[in-house]
Each structure stands twice: as C-alpha cells, then as structure tokens.
Motif scaffolding. Structure first.
Motif: not given
Length: 149
Positions: A88-97
C-alpha cells in the motif's frame, strides 16, 4: 402643607417601588395548559435545530473536500528479478514524504514511468533499488489489503 407633600412623596415613591417590583416578577407558563408548554419548547428549539443541521452539512462538505484534495492510498504491485510484491503506497503531502505501509524502505516514485525506487537511505542514491510497477489499484483495494494483513 408639608404633611401633604410628604404623603404625596411617599405615595409616589411607593408607586414607583411597586411598579418596579411587578416588573421584576417573572411570569411562568401555565403548567396546566400543555399547549402553551409545547409552543414554548418548539419556539425555543427551532433556531438550534437549524444551526445543527447547517453544521452537519458544513462538516460533511469539508470532509468531502478533504477526500477529494488529499492523496489517497494505492495498492501497487511491483517486481524485480521475478520477485513480485504488493504494498500500500501513499503519496504523502507537501512536506511529508511518500510511504509504503509495509516497508521500512523509503519510496521514490516515478509512477508515470511505472517505476518505483526503494531506498535504505534517502540521502544516498547508491542505496536505492529499482522496481517495475506492474499494477496500480485504487483506494478500496488498498484499504482491503491494510485490513486483511
């Protein structure tokens, strides 16, 4: 004459006090008449019911907007040298990898080229391994994988 003035002042003062005293007395609704009580209750509850329903719609709209804006997890199937794995892959948010939920390695995606780099150390590109992405599935498959595993 002074007695008359005193009596008039006393009467005037007493009249003012009695008038103020009547104004301070709170009138309570008649307990014997249930229609008066129901009317008072419904009149008081109307504005708060509208505010509660507006608040629910506002919260629902904000929640829907967050779902649309924020990146959603994906179930990706990737392979290297014949070894196939799903994560399971999560793209993250700006500032979070970005994150792979079942790995301690750091992903560097190139999803548009169907490539995934998994690195042991983000600062050292020599620790990265290249994997070919075979399939990308949506949110429901990702949640199912998280729940089952």
């Amino acid at each position: 004459m002074s007695n008359n003035l005193k009596k008039q002042k006393k009467q005037a003062l007493l009249g003012k006090v009695q008038g103020k005293h009547k104004a301070r007395i709170k009138k309570t609704p008649d307990k014997g008449n249930p229609t008066v009580e129901k009317a008072a209750l419904t009149a008081d509850n109307q504005p708060t019911a509208d505010k509660k329903s507006n608040g629910k719609w506002l919260a629902l709209a904000i929640f829907a907007l967050l779902i649309l804006i924020f990146p959603k997890p994906k179930l990706i199937t990737y392979e290297k040298l014949g070894l196939v794995s799903q994560s399971v892959y999560w793209d993250g948010l700006p500032g979070i990898n970005p994150v792979l939920f079942d790995s301690h390695l750091h992903p560097r995606p190139a999803l548009e080229r169907n490539t995934l780099y998994l690195c042991a150390n983000l600062n050292d590109p020599n620790t990265c391994q290249r994997y070919k992405i075979l399939e990308q599935s949506g949110v429901f498959f990702a949640l199912k994988k998280l729940i089952i595993d």
